[in-house]
Enzyme design. Structure first.
Site: not given
Length: 556
Positions: A260, A34, A270
């Site tokens: 992850r 994204e 983020k």
RNA sequence: AGGGCUGUCGCCAAGCGGUAAGGCACUGGAUUUUGAUUCCAGCAUACCUAGGUUCGAAUCCUAGCAGCCCUGCCA
């Protein structure tokens, strides 16, 4: 990296079985970020996995911006994402894709679902919807709007698109099962009203599809064979499959999840990375201490080292924390092989060679890489005034110390053996100069008198050198898990994560360094010019990483 | 009425019923004009726990325990 001998990871195994059974003929993967922030080391692993898989199996990998939420996204991020993927050494198939490319098709399919009686317009607001959803232990309640007629739903949805209703006043929802133990199946939202300008589609839309409604169909439209994502989406797979099964999509992609990448002493989210930037704890997204791809790039890490690291860490569903030393090993491993050697004195201490003619200059020759003759040789001037590191001289020391000591000998790397005679001090007792003698005929050979030097130290001519700034980096956080539990990671910021050294003196060849060159400053570590602050007049070198140092550890 | 996933060396990670790969880290030792590199050696009688099946179990069965994720109109 013997990729051929490594055992297959679980995704490779699935792919090989699918290929073998004929379930798929060609491998198509995609990296779907994204565009709402900068990519970090965790994304690097996903990039390596998706692009690497396509490469390994002769398929292709798309780069797709998952841009369904215009309020959080920006073109600035799509540009940085493209640059990061390419820097890592990968090229996406065709043009960059955008989920927003499919908004028209997605809309038509939403209408299709309504027509099939599988979606409805809901007038519940966010708070009401939360109450109707139920909890982890209790079934939800069906929305009172769930039984609207197909005609009414069609009309309302069309008017949602036309902008007749306020943000948040209505949603389009799938009609699945409010009693499902999987909350994602409790009539999930497919479309929401957001009167926001989209970075790709401008003001064309005021309703935007949700991630769950968009991802699988985008995969289908791109004929993605293996849609790889992280573990937190496992619960979404039933919804992914529901959409694919209930829509006339051109392909039937499948989602697979892996864990992850987590690194100790590092923060990768983020939100937190953004806070570090916004609150100026670091020098931007590409600060060399940041785990962002742009930070690692500026720091001097190589794409190959990062790829090797990803491979070393492996692909599984186990949520672990990889030790930073594994990343560091990958960096050193690559840098050791490719880096030209150079000498640079970080904390200069003058040494005057009292038996060497003041006006004499000799040219010393040294290999660019001791283990790789093909890299050639370099030259450097030698005269009676040289500079060595302050740490490499002591007035007295035990036999563990293998550097220059008063009355003892040391080898100047690629040059003479010298013997220290005296230390000159300032008023505070600090050694400011060493007087020493060159032992004759010791370039390339041991002293004729049989008294060998104890060790080897690096040096640079005090008269001809390159003045530079050197920046030494250490881990950004002191704590192995700075954001674990309820901890406030900001409290663990390492106050010594950046040390700036002025007046460092490098050998003359360093004047020709370019942004792409990584050097090994012998006995110190690997260095690269800083892309932000270095200038031809005033070179600034970043320490990529220090050399492995078993002595410092033993001494402390 | 909860659901999903995961537990093998300090850290990653192979293993898929036949008697615990590999990498990182660490510890010895060799070579070395980088205390680097390279090289050699060592490093889990043991696989979350407890039972069970089997000639044989990390692998199969049962029951537990622990950790992570899920109640955004974020992705």
């Amino acid at each position: 990296m013997s990729e051929t001998s490594r055992p297959l990871n679980f995704i490779e195994r699935i792919i090989e079985e699918d290929l073998k059974s004929g379930k798929v003929n060609t491998i198509h993967t995609r990296f779907p970020p994204e565009p709402n922030g900068y990519l970090h080391v965790g994304h690097a692993k996903s990039i390596w996995l998706n692009f690497g898989l396509a490469q390994r199996y002769g398929g292709t990998c798309n780069l797709r911006m998952d841009d369904t939420n215009p309020e959080k996204e920006d073109e600035e991020y799509v540009e940085s994402i493209k640059a990061d993927v390419q820097w890592l050494g990968y090229q996406w198939d065709g043009e960059v894709r955008y989920a927003s490319d499919y908004f028209d098709q997605l809309y038509d399919w939403a209408v299709y679902l309504i027509q099939q009686g599988k979606a409805f317009v809901c007038d519940l607001n966010a708070e009401e919807m939360r109450q109707y959803r139920g909890t982890l232990n209790e079934a939800g309640k069906e929305s009172p709007f769930r039984t609207r007629s197909i005609e009414e739903n069609l009309d309302l949805f069309e008017r949602m698109r036309a902008g007749e209703f306020a943000d948040g006043s209505r949603t389009l929802r799938a009609k699945i099962d409010m009693a499902s133990p999987n909350i994602n199946l409790r009539d999930p939202v497919l479309y929401r009203i957001k009167k926001a300008t989209h970075h790709q589609t401008g003001d064309k839309w005021c309703i935007y599809p949700s991630y769950d409604y968009t991802h699988g169909q985008s995969d289908a439209l791109e004929y993605i064979s293996h849609s790889i994502c992280t573990l937190e989406f496992e619960d979404h797979r039933p919804l992914y499959d529901w959409c694919i099964q209930n829509l006339p999509v051109p392909a039937e992609p499948h989602q697979y999840e892996f864990s992850r990448l987590n690194l100790n002493y590092t923060v990768t989210s983020k939100r937190r990375l953004k806070q570090l930037v916004v609150e100026n704890h670091v020098d931007g997204w590409n600060d060399p201490r940041m785990p962002t791809i742009s930070g690692m790039r500026r720091r001097g890490y190589t794409p190959k080292a990062i790829r090797n690291f990803c491979e070393m860490a492996g692909v599984t569903k186990v949520e672990g924390v990889v030790d930073l030393s594994m990343l560091e090993h990958a960096i050193r491993d690559d840098l050791n092989e490719i880096s030209p050697r150079a000498m640079c004195v970080l904390h200069p201490l003058k040494v005057t060679l009292t038996n060497y003619p003041d006006d004499k200059v000799e040219t010393m020759t040294a290999p660019v890489h001791p283990q790789n003759e093909a890299m050639g040789t370099r030259e450097m001037p030698f005269c009676c005034e040289i500079l060595i590191d302050q740490d490499d001289f002591r007035e007295e020391a035990n036999k563990q110390y293998k550097r220059l000591v008063l009355g003892k000998r040391v080898r100047l790397r690629n040059s003479y053996v010298i013997e220290a005679d005296a230390a000159i001090k300032d008023a505070d007792g600090n050694v400011i100069e060493v007087r020493a003698r060159v032992i004759e005929n010791t370039v390339g050979k041991d002293p004729a008198d049989g008294v060998k030097a104890k060790g080897v130290i690096h040096w640079v001519s005090a008269r001809e050198n390159v003045d530079c700034e050197v920046r030494l980096y250490d881990r950004l956080f002191n704590d192995p898990a700075p954001d674990a539990g309820g901890k406030n990671y900001l409290e663990f910021i390492n106050p010594h994560s950046l040390e700036i050294l002025q007046g460092c003196k490098g050998e003359i060849g360093l004047a020709n360094a370019t942004l792409d060159d990584r050097y090994q400053f012998e006995r110190e570590g690997y260095f690269v010019l800083d892309s932000k602050y270095s200038t031809p007049e005033k070179p600034v070198f970043n320490r990529v990483i220090g050399l492995k140092d078993t002595w410092e550890k033993a001494a402390s």
